[in-house]
Design a protein around this motif. Structure first.
Motif, mmCIF file in Angstrom:
data_model
loop_
_atom_site.group_PDB
_atom_site.id
_atom_site.type_symbol
_atom_site.label_atom_id
_atom_site.label_comp_id
_atom_site.label_asym_id
_atom_site.label_seq_id
_atom_site.Cartn_x
_atom_site.Cartn_y
_atom_site.Cartn_z
ATOM 1 N N GLU A 226 -42.844 9.242 15.082
ATOM 2 C CA GLU A 226 -43.263 9.071 13.700
ATOM 3 C C GLU A 226 -44.433 8.105 13.688
ATOM 4 N N SER A 227 -45.546 8.514 13.046
ATOM 5 C CA SER A 227 -46.774 7.720 13.113
ATOM 6 C C SER A 227 -47.672 8.037 11.936
ATOM 7 N N PHE A 228 -48.564 7.098 11.609
ATOM 8 C CA PHE A 228 -49.575 7.361 10.594
ATOM 9 C C PHE A 228 -50.977 7.184 11.189
ATOM 10 N N ASP A 229 -51.087 7.349 12.487
ATOM 11 C CA ASP A 229 -52.383 7.254 13.153
ATOM 12 C C ASP A 229 -52.988 8.649 13.225
ATOM 13 N N THR A 230 -53.662 9.039 12.142
ATOM 14 C CA THR A 230 -54.200 10.401 12.067
ATOM 15 C C THR A 230 -55.311 10.647 13.084
ATOM 16 N N ALA A 231 -55.988 9.585 13.520
ATOM 17 C CA ALA A 231 -57.098 9.744 14.467
ATOM 18 C C ALA A 231 -56.613 10.234 15.837
ATOM 19 N N GLY B 225 -57.382 13.837 16.415
ATOM 20 C CA GLY B 225 -58.784 14.115 16.709
ATOM 21 C C GLY B 225 -59.212 13.676 18.099
ATOM 22 N N ARG B 226 -58.397 12.841 18.749
ATOM 23 C CA ARG B 226 -58.680 12.424 20.129
ATOM 24 C C ARG B 226 -57.923 13.279 21.136
ATOM 25 N N GLY B 227 -57.060 14.147 20.623
ATOM 26 C CA GLY B 227 -56.263 14.972 21.518
ATOM 27 C C GLY B 227 -55.070 14.238 22.090
ATOM 28 N N GLY C 42 -60.957 10.506 11.893
ATOM 29 C CA GLY C 42 -61.817 9.546 12.575
ATOM 30 C C GLY C 42 -62.959 10.233 13.311
ATOM 31 N N SER C 43 -63.360 9.647 14.394
ATOM 32 C CA SER C 43 -64.421 10.243 15.225
ATOM 33 C C SER C 43 -63.783 11.287 16.138
ATOM 34 N N VAL C 44 -63.831 12.523 15.707
ATOM 35 C CA VAL C 44 -63.189 13.608 16.455
ATOM 36 C C VAL C 44 -63.953 13.865 17.743
#
Length: 493
Positions: A321-326, A329-331, A351-353
């Protein structure tokens, strides 16, 4: 002599008749004139508009003299129409516009929302004052503003925190005439989630990001899954009717075994379970009653099976469970189950995908269930209401009718791609089956953070222990439901 007396009598007679006509005209009920049918005269005036950045602009505004309303701050309205006209924005009276509108927000406006606010100001001459407060302090700030006689005219009612608690204590029901509640533009399904005893506390419009950004779905980047050896994407499985819990588990397992990274992350794990169509608590707006679903043997069995799916993922070390959406985008994770806020490209969630294809390649699918045909879309409703003591209720009605309308925020062009648009349209459609997630607000209203405790215990339990955990919290949920029902019964008149 007789002629003079007759003339004097006739003069008094006609004066009396004229006075009676004027008296009856003045006393006629305002509601007897329908503002959609009465004669309307247009006139043009110059209005000085204060923009959100503090600058002013002088614009020419065409106003219809007639068809306006005369509500001075209460929840009533002088119009008897319950639907909006096609040119409704022009019927806002200058008296209402001059009062301005106070909006309470928990974040800054997005680019599209800001443009809608600016457009509303230019069209109506009504200044919009916005107070922004961190989301965790929203309820406290609302109550302090009410106590300080600066009640917001427009407030957001996020159901995971504010229904029924804050809503029925700090907000007023929406008047059917002021808000034209019979109009088809309103999302009745979502508004019913904040309706009790026939009184609705929040407005919503179908398909609006501002209303429906907390419907749950699953995000992923195709290039990330393909690098892990996954050949059939979730979207393709969904289109072929094969997107279910087992399919999602297999993708998460394959991704984890190949990369040693999390197969799927959750914003809220209960969304994965509530896709079965039955949450821990149900709200019936017709009876104004919350119900503990654990009291029903059949529903309890469905709930146990649904939470067992999370236990299955957890036991295999496939989820977090996390709220780190980036991370997506980093895989750094294969899939992410979260709210639909992220399909709006203006929100820049990832973030910076760095993955191949970039941000515009992100894809989404509905939350799976045991079978695709049995799946429900889990959602928390987001409606917009009016605080008690608000000084411009009628202005709030005009503002929300305009601000919430997707046509006024250019939403058709805000999706990352056509697949995101297609899935968002599906999960927000009135015909799609949905589960209203209200257990969190009910349980936490009685005991702060208690729902998170229940959710964590269920997520950590082995499949064989799910029922035992539910049984242990059954009294807690029953007590919370009873408290919520008592609140609605006593506070909603």
């Amino acid at each position: 002599m007789k002629t003079r007396n007759l003339a004097k009598f006739l003069s008094k007679y006609f004066a009396l008749i004229l006075a009676m006509v004027m008296l009856f005209t003045a006393c006629a009920p305002a509601g007897d004139i329908d503002d959609d049918d009465e004669y309307e005269e247009e006139y043009e005036e110059e209005v000085v508009v204060t923009n959100p950045d503090g600058t002013t602009t002088t614009v020419k505004q065409t106003t219809e003299n007639g068809g306006g309303t005369a509500n001075n701050g209460g929840s009533g309205s002088s119009t008897k129409s319950t639907t909006w006209g096609s040119n409704y924005i022009k019927t806002m009276s200058s008296t209402v516009a001059k009062k301005g509108i106070h909006v309470l927000m928990w974040r800054s406006y997005s680019k599209g929302e800001k443009a809608a606010v600016e457009s509303f100001q230019k069209l109506t001459g009504c200044k919009v004052r916005t107070t922004v407060v961190p989301s965790g302090q929203y309820g406290t700030k609302l109550q302090s503003l009410i106590a300080g006689k600066d009640s917001p005219d427009v407030v957001c009612l996020d159901s995971d925190q504010y229904w029924p608690g804050l809503a029925v204590q700090s907000c007023q029901p929406l008047d059917k005439y002021t808000f034209r509640l019979d109009d088809s533009v309103w999302n009745k399904n979502q508004m019913n989630t904040v309706t009790a005893k026939g009184k609705t506390f929040g407005a919503a419009i179908t398909g609006s990001f501002i209303n429906e950004d907390i419907n749950y779905l699953v995000y992923y980047f195709p290039s990330v899954l393909k690098q892990a050896g996954i050949t059939t994407m979730p979207y393709d499985l969904w289109k072929s009717g094969k997107w279910n819990w087992d399919a999602a588990y297999n993708i998460a397992k394959t991704f984890y075994e190949k990369t040693k990274k999390t197969g799927i992350e959750f914003l809220d794990r209960d969304a994965w379970a509530d896709s079965c169509g039955t949450g821990l608590v149900t709200y019936d707006y017709k009876n104004s009653t919350f119900t503990n679903n654990l009291a029903n043997a059949s529903k309890k069995k469905t709930i146990v099976n649904a939470w067992s799916q999370i236990s299955k993922l957890q036991s295999a070390n496939l989820c977090k469970e996390s709220f780190d959406t980036a991370k997506l985008g980093r895989g750094d994770c294969g899939m992410y189950c979260s709210i639909s806020y992220g399909v709006n490209s203006e929100n820049d969630w990832f973030g910076s995908v760095s993955v191949s294809g970039g941000a515009k390649s992100v894809e989404v699918v509905p939350v799976p269930a045991a079978s695709q045909s049995s799946a429900y879309v889990p959602y928390r409703s987001k409606t917009w209401g009016v605080a008690k003591g608000a000084k411009n209720v009628e202005g709030a009605a005009y503002f929300l009718r305009y601000y919430l309308d997707p046509a006024n925020t250019n939403q058709e062009n805000l999706y990352y791609n056509s697949k995101c648009k297609e899935v968002f349209k599906y999960i927000t459609a009135a015909s799609t089956k949905k589960t209203f997630m209200c257990a969190q607000s009910v349980v936490n209203y009685q005991t702060k953070a208690k729902f998170e405790e229940i959710r964590n215990k269920l997520s950590e339990a082995q499949s064989s222990a799910i029922q035992t955990v539910l049984d242990s919290y059954n009294p807690t949920i029953t007590s919370a439901v009873n408290a919520a029902n008592k609140l609605v019964s006593t506070r909603v008149k």
